[in-house]
Motif scaffolding. Sequence first.
Motif, PDB file in Angstrom:
ATOM      1  N   GLY A   1      74.114 -14.989  31.630  1.00 24.14           N
ATOM      2  CA  GLY A   1      74.271 -15.667  32.913  1.00 24.14           C
ATOM      3  C   GLY A   1      73.064 -16.482  33.343  1.00 24.14           C
ATOM      4  O   GLY A   1      73.031 -17.000  34.450  1.00 24.14           O
TER       5      GLY A   1
ATOM      6  N   ARG B   1      81.377 -23.987  31.638  1.00 26.33           N
ATOM      7  CA  ARG B   1      80.430 -22.985  32.159  1.00 26.33           C
ATOM      8  C   ARG B   1      79.598 -22.334  31.060  1.00 26.33           C
ATOM      9  O   ARG B   1      78.398 -22.131  31.225  1.00 26.33           O
ATOM     10  CB  ARG B   1      81.130 -21.941  33.004  1.00 26.33           C
ATOM     11  N   LYS B   2      80.206 -22.005  29.931  1.00 26.06           N
ATOM     12  CA  LYS B   2      79.465 -21.303  28.884  1.00 26.06           C
ATOM     13  C   LYS B   2      78.423 -22.188  28.205  1.00 26.06           C
ATOM     14  O   LYS B   2      77.553 -21.681  27.507  1.00 26.06           O
ATOM     15  CB  LYS B   2      80.408 -20.689  27.859  1.00 26.06           C
TER      16      LYS B   2
ATOM     17  N   LYS C   1      75.207 -21.873  30.905  1.00 23.64           N
ATOM     18  CA  LYS C   1      74.606 -20.555  31.133  1.00 23.64           C
ATOM     19  C   LYS C   1      74.693 -19.759  29.843  1.00 23.64           C
ATOM     20  O   LYS C   1      75.706 -19.815  29.149  1.00 23.64           O
ATOM     21  CB  LYS C   1      75.321 -19.795  32.250  1.00 23.64           C
TER      22      LYS C   1
ATOM     23  N   ASN D   1      82.030 -27.510  39.764  1.00 21.07           N
ATOM     24  CA  ASN D   1      82.843 -26.342  39.400  1.00 21.07           C
ATOM     25  C   ASN D   1      83.122 -26.297  37.899  1.00 21.07           C
ATOM     26  O   ASN D   1      83.196 -25.212  37.321  1.00 21.07           O
ATOM     27  CB  ASN D   1      84.161 -26.338  40.183  1.00 21.07           C
ATOM     28  N   THR D   2      83.265 -27.433  37.266  1.00 21.83           N
ATOM     29  CA  THR D   2      83.496 -27.476  35.815  1.00 21.83           C
ATOM     30  C   THR D   2      82.341 -26.834  35.061  1.00 21.83           C
ATOM     31  O   THR D   2      82.548 -26.119  34.084  1.00 21.83           O
ATOM     32  CB  THR D   2      83.700 -28.930  35.340  1.00 21.83           C
ATOM     33  N   THR D   3      81.100 -27.075  35.512  1.00 25.25           N
ATOM     34  CA  THR D   3      79.931 -26.549  34.791  1.00 25.25           C
ATOM     35  C   THR D   3      79.502 -25.167  35.269  1.00 25.25           C
ATOM     36  O   THR D   3      78.737 -24.499  34.583  1.00 25.25           O
ATOM     37  CB  THR D   3      78.733 -27.509  34.892  1.00 25.25           C
ATOM     38  N   THR D   4      79.985 -24.734  36.428  1.00 21.48           N
ATOM     39  CA  THR D   4      79.585 -23.420  36.933  1.00 21.48           C
ATOM     40  C   THR D   4      80.678 -22.360  36.774  1.00 21.48           C
ATOM     41  O   THR D   4      80.371 -21.186  36.584  1.00 21.48           O
ATOM     42  CB  THR D   4      79.174 -23.497  38.419  1.00 21.48           C
ATOM     43  N   LYS D   5      81.940 -22.781  36.846  1.00 22.38           N
ATOM     44  CA  LYS D   5      83.044 -21.824  36.789  1.00 22.38           C
ATOM     45  C   LYS D   5      84.143 -22.235  35.814  1.00 22.38           C
ATOM     46  O   LYS D   5      85.015 -21.434  35.497  1.00 22.38           O
ATOM     47  CB  LYS D   5      83.688 -21.683  38.173  1.00 22.38           C
ATOM     48  N   GLY D   6      84.134 -23.480  35.374  1.00 18.22           N
ATOM     49  CA  GLY D   6      85.253 -24.016  34.609  1.00 18.22           C
ATOM     50  C   GLY D   6      85.022 -24.120  33.120  1.00 18.22           C
ATOM     51  O   GLY D   6      84.312 -23.309  32.512  1.00 18.22           O
ATOM     52  N   THR D   7      85.610 -25.152  32.546  1.00 13.04           N
ATOM     53  CA  THR D   7      85.671 -25.311  31.092  1.00 13.04           C
ATOM     54  C   THR D   7      84.316 -25.495  30.417  1.00 13.04           C
ATOM     55  O   THR D   7      84.202 -25.266  29.216  1.00 13.04           O
ATOM     56  CB  THR D   7      86.575 -26.500  30.729  1.00 13.04           C
TER      57      THR D   7
ATOM     58  N   THR E   1      71.494 -28.258  38.903  1.00 16.07           N
ATOM     59  CA  THR E   1      72.946 -28.151  38.879  1.00 16.07           C
ATOM     60  C   THR E   1      73.501 -29.404  38.226  1.00 16.07           C
ATOM     61  O   THR E   1      73.137 -30.513  38.601  1.00 16.07           O
ATOM     62  CB  THR E   1      73.511 -27.999  40.305  1.00 16.07           C
TER      63      THR E   1
END
Length: 178
Positions: free
Chosen positions: A100, A92-93, A96, A84-90, A108
Motif C-alpha cells: 500500500g 491502482r496496483k 502503490k 480514482n483510476t489510480t487510487t481505487k480503480g484499474t 497524486t
Amino acid sequence: PMKIPEDRLEFARTAAGFWHVHMSALHGAFIAQSIAQQGAMLHPLLVDEVKDMDGQTWWTGKPRWLRRTVQKETAEKVTSMMVNTTTKGTARKYFKDPKGNPYLPGITVAGKTGTLTRQKPFRAYTWFVGFAPADDPEVAVATLAVNKPKWKVKAAAMARDILRAYFKKHPSSGAKGN
C-alpha cells in the motif's frame, strides 16, 4: 478522426473508444494536458529549446493556448474520476506497492487506462493517459504497450516509471517538498 455512427450500439462503442476512433499516444497526452489545465489545450510544442554545439540557446519554445476543449467544471469532474483510476480503480496496483505504499510519495496521479486485444495475430494493447500532480499539474503522459501472448509490461506501469523518473529529476516539484 472520428466517425459518429447513427446506430445506438455503434454509437456506444464509439463513445467507449472501441470502434470508429483513431488516436495516437501523442494526442492522448494532449487530451490529458487539456484536462490538467482545466479544459484549456496548449498548442502542441514538441521542442523546448534549440542549442548550438557550444550550448548557447538559439530558440526557446513558449507555451501558447490553443482553445478550450471542455468547461472548467467538466475538467474538474474528469480529474476526480482519473484520480480514482489510480487510487481505487484499474491502475491502482501500478501506483502503490503490495503493502500500500505509493510509488510516487506525496504525488497524486490522475489517469485513464484502456485495454484492447486482437486475435489474429494476437496482440494485447494497453494504454494510459494522465498527469501529475493531480492538484497542481506540471507533466502529462501517454503510454501505449503492445504485447504478444505473454504480457510483459502494461502501459500504466510504463507511465508510473516515466513519472518517477520525471519527479526524480525535478525533486522540488510535485511532492510539495517531500
